[in-house]
Write an enzyme that holds these catalytic residues in place. Structure first.
Site, PDB file in Angstrom:
ATOM      1  N   CYS A  82      20.851   8.784   0.440  1.00 34.79           N
ATOM      2  CA  CYS A  82      20.004   8.279  -0.652  1.00 34.79           C
ATOM      3  C   CYS A  82      19.984   9.222  -1.841  1.00 34.79           C
ATOM      4  CB  CYS A  82      18.581   8.028  -0.150  1.00 34.79           C
ATOM      5  SG  CYS A  82      17.605   9.527   0.147  1.00 34.79           S
ATOM      6  N   ASP A 394      10.461  28.127  -1.939  1.00 32.63           N
ATOM      7  CA  ASP A 394      10.275  29.017  -0.787  1.00 32.63           C
ATOM      8  C   ASP A 394      11.064  30.313  -0.932  1.00 32.63           C
ATOM      9  OD1 ASP A 394       8.589  27.271   0.497  1.00 32.63           O
ATOM     10  OD2 ASP A 394      10.174  26.313   1.654  1.00 32.63           O
ATOM     11  N   GLU A 833       0.581  -7.236   8.181  1.00 28.79           N
ATOM     12  CA  GLU A 833      -0.164  -8.409   8.656  1.00 28.79           C
ATOM     13  C   GLU A 833      -0.563  -9.313   7.492  1.00 28.79           C
ATOM     14  OE1 GLU A 833      -4.188  -9.532  11.217  1.00 28.79           O
ATOM     15  OE2 GLU A 833      -3.357  -7.522  11.348  1.00 28.79           O
ATOM     16  N   ARG A 911     -15.073  -4.345  14.187  1.00 24.06           N
ATOM     17  CA  ARG A 911     -14.515  -3.631  15.337  1.00 24.06           C
ATOM     18  C   ARG A 911     -15.026  -2.190  15.373  1.00 24.06           C
ATOM     19  NH1 ARG A 911     -10.593  -4.141  19.374  1.00 24.06           N
ATOM     20  NH2 ARG A 911     -10.153  -6.295  18.752  1.00 24.06           N
ATOM     21  N   PHE A 945      -7.489  -0.924  14.011  1.00 30.42           N
ATOM     22  CA  PHE A 945      -8.274  -1.912  13.260  1.00 30.42           C
ATOM     23  C   PHE A 945      -9.766  -1.571  13.194  1.00 30.42           C
ATOM     24  CE2 PHE A 945      -9.750  -6.299  12.323  1.00 30.42           C
ATOM     25  CZ  PHE A 945      -8.829  -6.646  11.349  1.00 30.42           C
ATOM     26  N   THR A1041     -11.285 -10.300  17.050  1.00 29.92           N
ATOM     27  CA  THR A1041     -12.733 -10.537  16.921  1.00 29.92           C
ATOM     28  C   THR A1041     -13.007 -11.835  16.165  1.00 29.92           C
ATOM     29  OG1 THR A1041     -12.730  -9.044  15.013  1.00 29.92           O
ATOM     30  CG2 THR A1041     -13.412  -8.125  17.121  1.00 29.92           C
ATOM     31  N   GLU A1289      -2.600  -0.563  20.645  1.00 28.43           N
ATOM     32  CA  GLU A1289      -3.611   0.189  19.910  1.00 28.43           C
ATOM     33  C   GLU A1289      -4.453   1.150  20.752  1.00 28.43           C
ATOM     34  OE1 GLU A1289      -5.164  -2.691  16.448  1.00 28.43           O
ATOM     35  OE2 GLU A1289      -5.063  -3.658  18.405  1.00 28.43           O
TER      36      GLU A1289
END
Length: 1357
Positions: A82, A394, A833, A911, A945, A1041, A1289
């Site tokens: 890259c 460095d 999601e 949750r 979650f 839930t 999870e």
């Protein structure tokens, strides 16, 4: 471009190089193109992946081979494709993952071993890791473990937890091959038949895919406990003689090396001069031309800082700057020597020369251990590192303190020698060289008798990270004395340049190296190195404390060298250099029952179905799909303001640029511009105002990604700031900016309980957000089909149905006109999601307008600024408890930073409320959740979650209760721990509660009590290194839930040849869902898994699917698959009397019996009313426990996880290899959450941490050295498929055991400083937090500025 005509003509040169043995000739190459883009777009070799674009993740790693005429050998280098300019590959041979093996021919042992050792989950990072290992073996056919681990310093993986990768690859090492590797039969050849094997059985039959931490773990498991997760005996041996040869053509004296090469592109000209004289002439004519060797800095500047360099000169091949020679005073290195070459040469010198001469060399080699990764060190050169003039370099502090000299040349001025001293860096990114001068060489001196040299660095992560502060110290004593003759103290990270503490050094000369020196030096350093409270980079007190802490380490180290007796024994550990043992551990699970059919794969550790394709680069991800005829690329125009009115949008300049076709904005949305995954509170394109930085304002369509992104930056958006600008949780509280309703759970009588309590504890805690950092960023390809508004979306998403529905809404068509297809994701973790819908909807609108296919794959910085993270939380709590540790009451208010839209934040908060008890029975509870609306990108789902946040606060206050009561951390937890039949604070009865079993087995396996005594003994003997030990339990509820989401569909096709095509609504993101579903189908149909295939997930096969989330997918889709397969079996039953499966299928077909069936499942018995606090929100619970031991450096805040033991309840595992992989991956991801990963935001809501350069996830060196995982035996779960349990999870929170072990270690340090009692430690426990919590004379020197008296550089959300 007149500046690009130094050669007097515009003749373009011919680029010649080899890829996988094939000669590539290009007469029209673009110098701006990277090797990665060339491989993927021009050669269609998509195995190498774009993960970050800045050389920080290693997903793009390839091997570049060159013939070195000086050394007369071929050099093989791992390189970040890259960053590698395509023009730099002239005369080189490139090997990609496709070039070493494939499933169509045969796999290379490097590919085979990582696959069979279960080291590939999502697979996106795998080709890069494979190529790092392959390159190592080409250079060292039998490496040692140290070389093995070092090879991966530049590679990241977000799924596996790294252990299985190292486990598979250590079979190549000297240490492993020095024994039988477990292949000698019963046990290891070294230990007879009774001791642990490297990959065989322990004495009691336990599996050990590595060495056990201390022999038998003592859990009493025997015959039915696992055998190997993989069989070493199945591995093909490595035969180095069978590797492809280096192209002979490239070994000849290349005539082109005597000819200047010139490559001319749209905006950039690349010149490879034939002679060094030509370099000097070019720099005289064009003093602002950039010299490039490794491109590790320029590449990042061009891509992320929008800098333009129209002329590039590439002198890296010239012998005048590629050499080393010994002189009377040291070693001279050519400026073009790579950092790898520098390291190897100095390491050789250290071995050959007297110790006193090589102390500077040793400091450089030690620093290079932590300097970037191999891929960067292999190409980055000495001259580039110095002349880049980075304030956090460095090496520059070392060169300054050493007083190195360099030779520079110019065409007109000849050569001169420049000393690197306090005048060398006159300003930010400036040096003492004139624009016409070129660095030729660097003289690195020997050290003398009585001269000592040390260098130090502290970063967020040990491997491959830039420094927060670094330092280099040199002292020369008068002969035979401890009187300072000369001293140099250099620092990085303390100013806009590398600086020398010149005044301090002057004051120390002539003083004795004794106890009186230290306070004088620290006081002077305080004056020499000031930092204003608003300084860029923040962390002011930490950075200043590091300067004196580093000097203290140097003081002790030199004192120890002068006279060991002068250093008190408890102080000596502060002098030791960091050394890490090779990682190892055990993985234990229950064997399948005796007599289980061989073709029944359930319960067996079978390999991930896509693993072989992933290790060869054949697995296709969204952006790997071939370009479609007429396809355009989408570049996004993003908001630069957190809260502002859009005054105007002007794309006119962008539309004039090369390759640009069209601009798209809110005006072009054919349907509704209003969108949102839960409520409609978002826009596809911001129309009238923006509410966060990173909101999509518009998009540019162009022929290539480079053109689209360049044009998008040219779109001019005028804003008018709006108030208030709400960024933090505290801002939201001030302005009462909450999403309503505000949910709460109440049980019992709080007031009465607090009155009865012996003690009351009140506090406030924070846990930060967490970037998903899936290696594959969000990607989509949208193809309009022309008829009836039909559109096909290929998208990297966990939620095909939501993608379909929101795209259809934006397009103004019914959902049946839009199909979403998803084959696999390169990781998801909840981040895909809902937030991918933002990208796919924009893409769909663009495709509709242009009537052509449209593609997008976000760059890492775009993904991080657009898509949101785990929710930051703030908790305010009050706990009432008795003096024996029994907790009576909890009153807790949780505040989450949701961002600018609701997304899934209400579910996340719910949750968190449900999990605010962890595993403790608390009779009286009030838990209130405030979802804060702010002007930051909308936060979203992330593994756990909200659960980890709620659990974290519970463990924090429980730990403080133990301190307040004066009882052990174990005892207070055991007093309050759930028992079978207890009711939670939301009144759900605990059935088959396994927490005490997990807890007790974990304490026993970890030998907790013995190690507690050992830790206490260590802490009593050491002041500046401390160890901590902590045990943490967890309980995690399984189900969405949102009750309606607990449904699933599957589709089973049986073809007349007996093969089965299985489809279900779940998506594959590396978690092995498809693998488990094939195992389920194989068991039900009683056929081998090899006869079952899953192609993809699509909305036209299984409609209305729930997102693949909540750890419930195996439960839901497993049952749906089972039901569908049982339907098929019922139809085949009349034909089962004789013959085989194939006979039954053919007979049924000819009898016109349907061989396709659906399966549908809904989880029974789920309902919960928060107002009444009654019902059953979860189907069941997963339990687990972990014990972790850490060691911290009290002077720097560094920490190492020495050992972790995990016992996890997964019921009857469907696939132990996948489940153990999920436990380990979740744990390491949790280590990031609790110790390392930190979002950095400006007060104006601008995200600073936009890539791996500033945002650090755990690397190979951050996993526990001893990592032992056991799956709880004999704990079947009757509420899920084949008695299994969820696993994705629940284990993540167990990583908080590392956090609490760190806190335990800090307690010891504070006790040594006279500080007792509780103290606040927010998450993550970064090096800064650890160091500043270990209060001492150095931290006291730098008190924090008064809040409100300055504008901070960064804030906590």
């Amino acid at each position: 471009m007149p500046e690009t005509e130094p050669c007097g003509n515009e003749r373009k040169s011919e680029l010649v190089f080899f890829v996988n043995g094939r000669r590539v000739v290009d007469q029209d190459v673009d110098p701006e193109m990277t090797l990665l883009t060339y491989l993927r777009s021009k050669l269609r070799l998509t195995g190498a992946k774009l993960g970050c674009g800045e050389g920080g993740c290693g997903a793009c790693t390839v091997m570049v081979s060159r013939y070195n005429p000086t050394q007369r050998k071929v050099l093989h280098l791992a390189v970040n494709a890259c960053l590698a300019p395509i023009c730099s590959l002239h005369g080189a041979a490139v090997t990609t993952v496709e070039g070493i093996g494939s499933t169509r021919t045969r796999l290379h042992p490097v590919q085979e071993r990582i696959a069979k050792a279960h080291g590939s989950q999502c697979g996106f990072c795998t080709p890069g890791i494979v190529m790092s290992m392959y390159t190592l073996l080409r250079n060292h056919p039998m490496p040692d473990m140290e070389q093995l681990e070092a090879a991966f310093q530049g590679n990241l993986c977000r799924c596996t937890g790294y252990r299985p990768i190292l486990e598979g690859y250590k079979t190549f090492t000297k240490e492993f091959q020095g024994c039988c590797g477990g292949m000698a039969g019963n046990g290891c050849c070294r230990n007879g038949k009774t001791e642990q094997a490297a990959n065989g059985h322990t004495a009691n039959g336990q599996t050990a895919n590595g060495h056990t931490a201390n022999g038998d773990t003592g859990n009493g498991w025997n015959e039915d406990v696992s055998k190997e997760l993989f069989q070493v005996s199945e591995f093909r041996p490595l035969d180095p003689t069978q590797e492809p040869i280096f192209p002979p053509e490239l070994m000849k004296a290349d005539g082109s090396e005597q000819t200047t090469l010139k490559f001319v592109g749209e905006r950039v000209t690349w010149i490879k001069p034939a002679t060094f004289k030509e370099v000097l002439e070019l720099k005289t004519k064009l003093p602002h031309a950039k010299l490039v060797v490794g491109n590790s800095e320029i590449g990042v500047e061009v891509k992320f800082k929008n800098l333009d360099y129209p002329l590039i000169i590439a002198p890296g091949h010239l012998p005048e700057i590629n050499f080393h020679k010994y002189t009377e005073h040291g070693i001279t290195f050519g400026a073009g020597c790579t950092l790898t070459y520098l390291n190897d040469t100095l390491a050789e010198a250290i071995n050959d020369l007297p110790e006193h001469q090589t102390r500077l060399f040793a400091a450089i080699v030690e620093m290079l251990r932590w300097f970037a990764g191999h891929q960067i060190r292999n190409v980055g050169c000495i001259g580039g590192n110095i002349l880049t003039a980075s304030p956090i370099s460095d090496l520059n502090p070392i060169f300054l303190s050493a007083g190195c000299t360099m030779t520079v040349m110019s065409h007109q001025g000849g050569s001169r020698v420049v000393k690197m001293d306090h005048t060398f860096f006159p300003g930010y990114r400036k040096t003492a060289l004139t624009p016409e001068e070129v660095m030729v060489s660097l003289d690195v001196p020997f050290t003398k008798e009585g001269e000592y040299f040390m260098a130090y660095k502290q970063a967020k992560r040990r491997d491959d990270d830039i420094a927060i502060v670094n330092a280099a110290f040199r002292v020369q004593f008068e002969e035979g004395t401890n009187v300072i003759q000369d001293i140099a103290l250099s620092f990085g990270g303390m100013a806009p340049t590398t600086v020398m503490a010149h005044n301090t050094a002057n004051k120390l000369i002539g003083l004795k190296w004794d106890n009186d020196l230290l306070p004088e030096a620290c006081s002077c350093l305080e004056d020499d190195l000031p930092l204003p409270p608003s300084v860029p980079g923040g962390m002011v007190e930490f950075r200043r404390t590091l300067t004196t802490s580093f000097f203290f380490k140097f003081y002790l180290t030199v004192q120890q060298r002068l006279n060991l007796k002068d250093v008190p024994p408890p102080y000596r550990s502060a002098c030791s250099l960091y050394h890490r043992e090779p990682p190892h551990g055990t993985q234990m699970y229950q064997e399948v029952p005796e007599g289980q059919a061989r073709e029944d794969a359930v319960g067996r550790p079978i390999m991930h179905l896509s693993a072989l394709k992933q290790v060869t680069g054949e697995a296709v991800y969204t952006d790997d799909m071939p370009r479609i005829q007429g396809e355009l690329y989408l570049g996004l125009v993003l908001s630069k303001k957190a809260h502002a009115k859009i005054v105007s949008i002007d794309p006119s300049e962008a539309l004039k640029m090369a390759g640009v076709e069209m601009f798209v904005s809110a005006e072009d949305v054919p349907g509704s511009n209003i969108t949102g995954p839960s409520i409609m509170d978002e826009e596809v394109f911001a129309s009238e105002k923006v509410t966060c930085v990173g909101q999509i304002v518009g998009a540019v369509l162009a022929d290539t990604q480079a053109h689209a992104q360049r044009a998008a930056k040219a779109v001019v958006v005028q804003y008018e700031d709006l108030e208030p600008k709400i960024i933090t949780i505290e801002d939201a509280i001030l302005y009462q900016s909450f999403f309503h309703p505000i949910n709460k759970i109440e049980k019992g009588n709080l007031e009465e309980a607090f009155e009865k309590a012996d003690q009351i504890l009140e506090g406030e805690l924070r846990i930060g957000g967490q970037e998903h950092f899936y290696l594959e960023t969000c990607a989509a390809i949208v193809v309009p089909h022309g008829e009836d508004g039909e559109m096909e979306i290929f998208c990297s998403t966990q939620n095909p149905t939501k993608t379909q529905m929101l795209a259809a809404k934006a397009l103004g068509v019914p959902a049946n006109r839009v199909v979403c297809r998803m084959k696999r994701m390169g990781g998801g973790f909840g981040g895909k999601e809902t937030r991918t819908c933002v990208i796919s909807s924009v893409c769909a609108v663009a495709a509709h307008k242009v009537r052509r296919p449209v593609r997008i794959m976000l760059d890492r910085d775009e993904d991080m600024v657009i898509t949101g993270t785990r929710h930051p939380f703030l908790a305010k709590y009050k706990v009432g408890f008795m003096s024996d540790g029994r907790v009576l009451a909890l009153d807790i208010s949780l505040y989450s930073n949701a961002g600018n839209s609701l997304d899934l934040s209400r579910g996340v908060m719910d949750r968190a409320l449900f999990h605010s008890d962890n595993v403790y029975t608390i009779p009286n509870v009030r838990a209130v959740g405030y979802v804060c609306k702010t002007n930051t990108p909308s936060n979203t789902a992330f593994r756990g979650f909200g659960g980890p946040q709620g659990l974290f606060f519970a463990e924090c206050w429980m730990s403080d209760v133990a301190v307040k009561c004066g009882i052990s951390q174990l005892k207070v937890r055991e007093i309050n721990m759930h028992r079978e039949g207890d009711l939670t604070h939301y009144n759900m009865k605990l059935d088959r509660c396994q927490i005490r079993r997990c807890w007790e087995e974990c304490l026993k396996q970890s030998d907790f009590h013995t190690r507690r005594r050992q830790v206490d003994r260590f802490n009593g003997e050491n002041r500046w290194k401390k160890r901590g030990l902590a045990a943490v339990p967890t309980k995690f509820g399984i189900s969405f839930t949102a009750t309606f989401l607990n449904q699933a569909g599957a589709l089973v096709h049986v073809y007349t040849d007996g093969s089965v095509l299985l489809t279900h609504g779940g998506t594959e993101m590396g978690q092995g869902l498809h693998t488990k579903m094939v195992q389920v189908a194989g068991r039900v149909l009683k056929i081998p898994t090899s006869r079952i295939h899953i192609s993809e997930t699509s909305t036209n096969t299984v409609p209305n699917s729930s997102p693949t989330a909540a750890s419930a997918s195996s439960d839901l889709y497993g049952m749906a698959v089972k039901i569908g397969c049982e339907t098929i079996l019922q139809r085949l039953e009349p034909y089962m009397g004789k013959g085989s499966w194939d006979d039954w299928v053919r007979a049924a077909y000819f009898d016109r019996v349907g061989l396709s069936a659906t399966g549908f499942y809904r989880t029974p018995g789920l309902e919960y009313d928060m107002q009444k606090n009654e019902g059953r929100p979860f189907n069941y619970f997963c339990y687990g426990a972990a014990v972790s031991e850490v060691e911290i450096d009290c002077l720097t805040g560094d920490h190492t996880v020495l050992r972790t033991d995990v016992v996890m309840d997964v019921g009857d595992s469907l696939n132990p290899a996948i489940d153990i992989g999920q436990v380990e991956g979740a744990f390491v991801q949790g280590c990031g959450l609790f110790t390392m990963e930190e979002q950095v935001y400006s007060p104006d809501g601008v995200l600073y941490s936009r890539g791996p350069g500033m945002y650090k996830i755990p690397g190979f060196a951050d996993i526990p050295i001893h990592f032992n995982v056991s799956l709880l035996r004999g704990a079947p779960n009757d509420k899920a498929i084949f008695s299994s349990k969820a696993v994705g999870e629940p284990p993540l929170f167990l990583a908080s055991s590392v956090f609490f072990a760190i806190k335990d270690a800090i307690c010891s340090a504070r006790a040594d400083a006279g500080l007792k009692g509780t103290f606040r430690l927010d998450s993550p426990a970064t090096a800064e937090c650890i160091r500043m919590a270990c209060e001492d004379q150095f931290t006291a020197q730098f008190p924090a500025a008064e809040p409100g008296s300055f504008r901070p550089w960064a804030i906590k959300l």
